[in-house]
Design a protein around this motif. Structure first.
Motif, PDB file in Angstrom:
ATOM      1  N   ALA A  30      36.337  38.288  43.989  1.00  0.00           N
ATOM      2  CA  ALA A  30      37.282  39.162  43.285  1.00  0.00           C
ATOM      3  C   ALA A  30      38.714  38.681  43.476  1.00  0.00           C
ATOM      4  O   ALA A  30      39.497  38.632  42.508  1.00  0.00           O
ATOM      5  CB  ALA A  30      37.128  40.598  43.785  1.00  0.00           C
ATOM      6  N   LEU A  31      39.085  38.314  44.699  1.00  0.00           N
ATOM      7  CA  LEU A  31      40.446  37.845  44.953  1.00  0.00           C
ATOM      8  C   LEU A  31      40.738  36.561  44.183  1.00  0.00           C
ATOM      9  O   LEU A  31      41.823  36.404  43.596  1.00  0.00           O
ATOM     10  CB  LEU A  31      40.657  37.611  46.451  1.00  0.00           C
ATOM     11  N   CYS A  32      39.782  35.645  44.166  1.00  0.00           N
ATOM     12  CA  CYS A  32      39.957  34.397  43.419  1.00  0.00           C
ATOM     13  C   CYS A  32      40.091  34.670  41.925  1.00  0.00           C
ATOM     14  O   CYS A  32      40.927  34.062  41.241  1.00  0.00           O
ATOM     15  CB  CYS A  32      38.781  33.452  43.677  1.00  0.00           C
ATOM     16  N   ALA A  33      39.277  35.596  41.423  1.00  0.00           N
ATOM     17  CA  ALA A  33      39.309  35.924  39.998  1.00  0.00           C
ATOM     18  C   ALA A  33      40.629  36.585  39.613  1.00  0.00           C
ATOM     19  O   ALA A  33      41.184  36.320  38.540  1.00  0.00           O
ATOM     20  CB  ALA A  33      38.139  36.830  39.647  1.00  0.00           C
ATOM     21  N   LEU A  34      41.149  37.449  40.478  1.00  0.00           N
ATOM     22  CA  LEU A  34      42.438  38.097  40.203  1.00  0.00           C
ATOM     23  C   LEU A  34      43.548  37.054  40.101  1.00  0.00           C
ATOM     24  O   LEU A  34      44.389  37.095  39.192  1.00  0.00           O
ATOM     25  CB  LEU A  34      42.768  39.113  41.298  1.00  0.00           C
ATOM     26  N   GLU A  35      43.564  36.117  41.034  1.00  0.00           N
ATOM     27  CA  GLU A  35      44.590  35.078  41.000  1.00  0.00           C
ATOM     28  C   GLU A  35      44.418  34.179  39.788  1.00  0.00           C
ATOM     29  O   GLU A  35      45.417  33.759  39.172  1.00  0.00           O
ATOM     30  CB  GLU A  35      44.557  34.263  42.289  1.00  0.00           C
ATOM     31  N   ALA A  36      43.178  33.904  39.415  1.00  0.00           N
ATOM     32  CA  ALA A  36      42.924  33.082  38.232  1.00  0.00           C
ATOM     33  C   ALA A  36      43.431  33.753  36.959  1.00  0.00           C
ATOM     34  O   ALA A  36      43.808  33.075  35.993  1.00  0.00           O
ATOM     35  CB  ALA A  36      41.427  32.787  38.116  1.00  0.00           C
ATOM     36  N   CYS A 252      37.702  46.239  40.310  1.00  0.00           N
ATOM     37  CA  CYS A 252      38.443  45.299  39.458  1.00  0.00           C
ATOM     38  C   CYS A 252      37.749  45.088  38.112  1.00  0.00           C
ATOM     39  O   CYS A 252      38.411  44.954  37.077  1.00  0.00           O
ATOM     40  CB  CYS A 252      38.621  43.971  40.185  1.00  0.00           C
ATOM     41  N   VAL A 253      36.434  45.078  38.124  1.00  0.00           N
ATOM     42  CA  VAL A 253      35.683  44.981  36.867  1.00  0.00           C
ATOM     43  C   VAL A 253      35.856  46.262  36.057  1.00  0.00           C
ATOM     44  O   VAL A 253      36.060  46.230  34.835  1.00  0.00           O
ATOM     45  CB  VAL A 253      34.194  44.703  37.151  1.00  0.00           C
ATOM     46  N   HIS A 254      35.779  47.397  36.726  1.00  0.00           N
ATOM     47  CA  HIS A 254      35.899  48.710  36.051  1.00  0.00           C
ATOM     48  C   HIS A 254      37.198  48.803  35.259  1.00  0.00           C
ATOM     49  O   HIS A 254      37.223  49.350  34.146  1.00  0.00           O
ATOM     50  CB  HIS A 254      35.824  49.821  37.086  1.00  0.00           C
ATOM     51  N   PHE A 255      38.291  48.300  35.819  1.00  0.00           N
ATOM     52  CA  PHE A 255      39.594  48.392  35.161  1.00  0.00           C
ATOM     53  C   PHE A 255      39.942  47.133  34.342  1.00  0.00           C
ATOM     54  O   PHE A 255      41.081  46.971  33.915  1.00  0.00           O
ATOM     55  CB  PHE A 255      40.685  48.685  36.190  1.00  0.00           C
ATOM     56  N   ASN A 256      38.944  46.277  34.149  1.00  0.00           N
ATOM     57  CA  ASN A 256      39.114  45.070  33.323  1.00  0.00           C
ATOM     58  C   ASN A 256      40.169  44.109  33.850  1.00  0.00           C
ATOM     59  O   ASN A 256      40.787  43.375  33.073  1.00  0.00           O
ATOM     60  CB  ASN A 256      39.443  45.455  31.868  1.00  0.00           C
ATOM     61  N   TRP A 257      40.390  44.115  35.161  1.00  0.00           N
ATOM     62  CA  TRP A 257      41.311  43.173  35.754  1.00  0.00           C
ATOM     63  C   TRP A 257      40.636  41.814  35.923  1.00  0.00           C
ATOM     64  O   TRP A 257      41.294  40.796  35.968  1.00  0.00           O
ATOM     65  CB  TRP A 257      41.810  43.684  37.098  1.00  0.00           C
ATOM     66  N   ILE A 258      39.317  41.841  36.055  1.00  0.00           N
ATOM     67  CA  ILE A 258      38.521  40.611  36.061  1.00  0.00           C
ATOM     68  C   ILE A 258      37.296  40.844  35.189  1.00  0.00           C
ATOM     69  O   ILE A 258      36.940  41.992  34.885  1.00  0.00           O
ATOM     70  CB  ILE A 258      38.089  40.204  37.496  1.00  0.00           C
ATOM     71  N   GLU A 259      36.642  39.767  34.814  1.00  0.00           N
ATOM     72  CA  GLU A 259      35.461  39.864  33.960  1.00  0.00           C
ATOM     73  C   GLU A 259      34.197  39.845  34.805  1.00  0.00           C
ATOM     74  O   GLU A 259      34.097  39.059  35.755  1.00  0.00           O
ATOM     75  CB  GLU A 259      35.431  38.726  32.953  1.00  0.00           C
ATOM     76  N   PRO A 260      33.214  40.675  34.463  1.00  0.00           N
ATOM     77  CA  PRO A 260      31.947  40.664  35.229  1.00  0.00           C
ATOM     78  C   PRO A 260      31.199  39.365  35.009  1.00  0.00           C
ATOM     79  O   PRO A 260      31.267  38.760  33.934  1.00  0.00           O
ATOM     80  CB  PRO A 260      31.178  41.855  34.637  1.00  0.00           C
ATOM     81  N   LYS A 261      30.499  38.939  36.048  1.00  0.00           N
ATOM     82  CA  LYS A 261      29.705  37.694  35.953  1.00  0.00           C
ATOM     83  C   LYS A 261      28.347  37.913  36.595  1.00  0.00           C
ATOM     84  O   LYS A 261      28.204  38.729  37.492  1.00  0.00           O
ATOM     85  CB  LYS A 261      30.424  36.548  36.642  1.00  0.00           C
TER      86      LYS A 261
END
Length: 261
Positions: A30-36, A252-261
């Protein structure tokens, strides 16, 4: 997507609530995805700088509010630190001594705590693995400067005798002692966002414990972990799953800050 400024407590939020310092794989992703996605990621912790720095470096986190809001670690470097107000800290310690409560005080960014005699050592065996106690018989409270935090050997039912400690903040990990330390993380968060050139309205905080209360009261958006204390859940804008069941990832997925995988 507008850039958000995420601040995560460590213990019980970034880490497992069951295993000390263990960061779940979903949290790392999640942290990596947020930064990405271009978001700002930082720690917000009550831990002393030296303890928090070890954790941040191990997990590749470059930004951190530490020392309960009194320290800023930005881009991998400590850029600001504010010690306790000497007059207030000394007044509380002198009152504690007058009440018969042994003390141990931190003046340096390490595990060393200074105490006048063996009473604190004997009354607080649970502190032994947490700090390194050094007996200094001639320790002069009036001569102390740059006080970082201090410990008082007193039980929970004795805290009412020293209401002044609430002017600084406190944490308790053992029934035999209390740690008097800053607990306004949000003060440091605002300074960090200003340093990063961000908008305070884009701050998101995650937490689970008592020392997260002030940042939950002030942040525009707050997320409590499923393992959070009830008081924090009541203050939160959203309650996620616990830290051992993908709480950060799922939020983070719930609020669309990152995409589910």
């Amino acid at each position: 997507m507008k850039r958000k400024y995420f601040f995560f407590d460590i213990d019980g939020t970034l880490t497992s609530s069951k295993v000390f310092n263990l960061v779940p794989e979903s949290t790392k992703r999640a942290l990596c995805a947020l930064e990405a996605q271009g978001h700002f990621v930082a720690i917000a912790t009550g831990r002393a700088h030296f303890r928090a720095k070890e954790f941040a470096q191990e997990h590749g986190i470059q930004n951190m509010v530490c020392e309960g809001g009194n320290g800023l670690y930005f881009g991998g470097k400590l850029i600001a630190y504010e010690p306790l107000a000497d007059d207030l800290a000394i007044a509380i310690m002198k009152k504690a001594e007058a009440l018969g409560f042994p003390l141990a005080v931190s003046l340096t960014d390490d595990r060393i705590r200074l105490t006048k005699d063996e009473r604190f050592v004997k009354q607080c065996p649970g502190a032994q693995g947490f700090v390194e106690l050094q007996v200094e018989p001639h320790l002069d409270l009036d001569a102390l400067h740059h006080i970082r935090r201090f410990m008082i050997a007193m039980r929970p039912d004795e805290e009412a005798k020293l209401p002044e400690i609430k002017q600084i903040g406190m944490m308790r990990y053992d029934d035999s002692f209390v740690i008097v330390e800053p607990d306004d993380k949000y003060k440091g968060i605002l300074r960090m966002v200003k340093e990063a050139g961000g908008d305070p309205q884009d701050i998101v905080v995650f937490g689970d414990g008592l020392n997260d209360r002030k940042m939950f009261e002030q942040a525009p958006f707050s997320i409590a972990m499923g393992n959070a204390i009830p008081q924090l859940k009541m203050l939160a804008n959203y309650v996620s799953d616990d830290s051992d069941h993908d709480g950060i990832w799922n939020a983070c997925v719930h609020f669309n800050w990152i995409e589910p995988k």
